[in-house]
Motif scaffolding. Structure first.
Motif, PDB file in Angstrom:
ATOM      1  N   GLN A   1     -18.426   8.065  23.755  1.00  0.00           N
ATOM      2  CA  GLN A   1     -17.133   7.711  23.194  1.00  0.00           C
ATOM      3  C   GLN A   1     -17.343   6.887  21.932  1.00  0.00           C
ATOM      4  O   GLN A   1     -18.325   6.147  21.818  1.00  0.00           O
ATOM      5  N   VAL A   2     -16.439   7.029  20.964  1.00  0.00           N
ATOM      6  CA  VAL A   2     -16.552   6.305  19.713  1.00  0.00           C
ATOM      7  C   VAL A   2     -15.207   5.703  19.363  1.00  0.00           C
ATOM      8  O   VAL A   2     -14.161   6.299  19.607  1.00  0.00           O
ATOM      9  N   GLN A   3     -15.226   4.507  18.825  1.00  0.00           N
ATOM     10  CA  GLN A   3     -14.002   3.852  18.356  1.00  0.00           C
ATOM     11  C   GLN A   3     -14.026   3.807  16.836  1.00  0.00           C
ATOM     12  O   GLN A   3     -15.069   3.550  16.227  1.00  0.00           O
ATOM     13  N   LEU A   4     -12.853   4.044  16.237  1.00  0.00           N
ATOM     14  CA  LEU A   4     -12.746   4.160  14.790  1.00  0.00           C
ATOM     15  C   LEU A   4     -11.751   3.141  14.263  1.00  0.00           C
ATOM     16  O   LEU A   4     -10.653   3.003  14.811  1.00  0.00           O
ATOM     17  N   VAL A   5     -12.114   2.470  13.181  1.00  0.00           N
ATOM     18  CA  VAL A   5     -11.239   1.483  12.567  1.00  0.00           C
ATOM     19  C   VAL A   5     -11.167   1.770  11.066  1.00  0.00           C
ATOM     20  O   VAL A   5     -12.172   1.692  10.361  1.00  0.00           O
ATOM     21  N   GLU A   6      -9.944   2.098  10.609  1.00  0.00           N
ATOM     22  CA  GLU A   6      -9.746   2.383   9.195  1.00  0.00           C
ATOM     23  C   GLU A   6      -9.369   1.119   8.423  1.00  0.00           C
ATOM     24  O   GLU A   6      -8.790   0.186   8.979  1.00  0.00           O
ATOM     25  N   SER A   7      -9.667   1.138   7.150  1.00  0.00           N
ATOM     26  CA  SER A   7      -9.249   0.067   6.250  1.00  0.00           C
ATOM     27  C   SER A   7      -9.185   0.615   4.837  1.00  0.00           C
ATOM     28  O   SER A   7      -9.696   1.705   4.562  1.00  0.00           O
ATOM     29  N   GLY A   8      -8.542  -0.137   3.950  1.00  0.00           N
ATOM     30  CA  GLY A   8      -8.542   0.233   2.540  1.00  0.00           C
ATOM     31  C   GLY A   8      -7.249   0.805   2.012  1.00  0.00           C
ATOM     32  O   GLY A   8      -7.137   1.090   0.819  1.00  0.00           O
ATOM     33  N   GLY A   9      -6.250   0.986   2.865  1.00  0.00           N
ATOM     34  CA  GLY A   9      -4.986   1.508   2.377  1.00  0.00           C
ATOM     35  C   GLY A   9      -4.246   0.467   1.552  1.00  0.00           C
ATOM     36  O   GLY A   9      -4.648  -0.691   1.453  1.00  0.00           O
ATOM     37  N   GLY A  10      -3.144   0.899   0.946  1.00  0.00           N
ATOM     38  CA  GLY A  10      -2.347  -0.026   0.154  1.00  0.00           C
ATOM     39  C   GLY A  10      -1.424   0.685  -0.796  1.00  0.00           C
ATOM     40  O   GLY A  10      -1.198   1.898  -0.671  1.00  0.00           O
ATOM     41  N   LEU A  11      -0.904  -0.072  -1.748  1.00  0.00           N
ATOM     42  CA  LEU A  11       0.023   0.440  -2.748  1.00  0.00           C
ATOM     43  C   LEU A  11      -0.715   0.592  -4.069  1.00  0.00           C
ATOM     44  O   LEU A  11      -1.401  -0.341  -4.517  1.00  0.00           O
ATOM     45  N   VAL A  12      -0.575   1.747  -4.690  1.00  0.00           N
ATOM     46  CA  VAL A  12      -1.243   2.007  -5.962  1.00  0.00           C
ATOM     47  C   VAL A  12      -0.323   2.839  -6.843  1.00  0.00           C
ATOM     48  O   VAL A  12       0.505   3.613  -6.338  1.00  0.00           O
ATOM     49  N   GLN A  13      -0.455   2.678  -8.131  1.00  0.00           N
ATOM     50  CA  GLN A  13       0.340   3.481  -9.058  1.00  0.00           C
ATOM     51  C   GLN A  13      -0.263   4.874  -9.218  1.00  0.00           C
ATOM     52  O   GLN A  13      -1.473   5.072  -9.024  1.00  0.00           O
ATOM     53  N   ALA A  14       0.576   5.816  -9.556  1.00  0.00           N
ATOM     54  CA  ALA A  14       0.104   7.168  -9.803  1.00  0.00           C
ATOM     55  C   ALA A  14      -1.005   7.153 -10.851  1.00  0.00           C
ATOM     56  O   ALA A  14      -0.927   6.421 -11.846  1.00  0.00           O
ATOM     57  N   GLY A  15      -2.036   7.940 -10.585  1.00  0.00           N
ATOM     58  CA  GLY A  15      -3.197   7.972 -11.461  1.00  0.00           C
ATOM     59  C   GLY A  15      -4.293   7.015 -11.061  1.00  0.00           C
ATOM     60  O   GLY A  15      -5.414   7.090 -11.583  1.00  0.00           O
ATOM     61  N   GLY A  16      -3.994   6.119 -10.144  1.00  0.00           N
ATOM     62  CA  GLY A  16      -4.964   5.139  -9.695  1.00  0.00           C
ATOM     63  C   GLY A  16      -5.887   5.674  -8.612  1.00  0.00           C
ATOM     64  O   GLY A  16      -5.819   6.853  -8.242  1.00  0.00           O
ATOM     65  N   SER A  17      -6.734   4.792  -8.093  1.00  0.00           N
ATOM     66  CA  SER A  17      -7.723   5.161  -7.085  1.00  0.00           C
ATOM     67  C   SER A  17      -7.691   4.201  -5.906  1.00  0.00           C
ATOM     68  O   SER A  17      -7.319   3.035  -6.050  1.00  0.00           O
ATOM     69  N   LEU A  18      -8.068   4.714  -4.770  1.00  0.00           N
ATOM     70  CA  LEU A  18      -8.274   3.914  -3.560  1.00  0.00           C
ATOM     71  C   LEU A  18      -9.472   4.480  -2.822  1.00  0.00           C
ATOM     72  O   LEU A  18      -9.735   5.695  -2.895  1.00  0.00           O
TER      73      LEU A  18
END
Length: 122
Positions: A1-18
């Motif tokens: 079994q594996v547990q997954l934790v996401e991070s790094g989301g947010g608000l960005v303007q069009a054309g930007g990067s995440l």
């Protein structure tokens, strides 16, 4: 079994990067195929990108080809989703998923993270 934790989301303007990160527990990360899915309000869940356990093959949603990549770092038990030139239509909750077998459909993944919101403003 594996547990997954996401991070790094947010608000960005069009054309930007995440860059989204998905950290996996356990010692067997290198045996799992990994994928990123997304779900926007009122829409079905769709696969964004997937990568085989050893990283030899990848698959991308047509609308993100050339803008997103899915690198994985076995030493850090982490898979990433690098998103460049973001568009408002990329707005969604993004989920990380894992399974022993590579698949391009949500039903093919047994393990899921909690999701992280990505919002792209115009």
């Amino acid at each position: 079994q594996v547990q997954l934790v996401e991070s790094g989301g947010g608000l960005v303007q069009a054309g930007g990067s995440l860059r989204l990160s998905c950290a996996a527990s356990g010692r067997t990360f290198g045996t799992y195929a990994m994928a990123w899915f997304r779900q926007a309000p009122g829409k079905d869940c769709e696969i964004v990108a997937a990568i085989t356990s050893r990283g030899g093959n990848t698959n991308y949603l047509k609308s993100v080809q050339g803008r997103f990549t899915i690198p994985r770092d076995t030493g850090k038990n982490t898979v990433y989703l690098q998103m460049n030139n973001l568009k408002p239509e990329d707005t969604a909750v993004y989920y990380c998923a894992a399974d022993r077998t590579f698949s391009v459909v949500s039903g093919g993944y047994a393990y899921w993270g909690q999701g992280t919101q990505v919002t792209v403003s115009s």
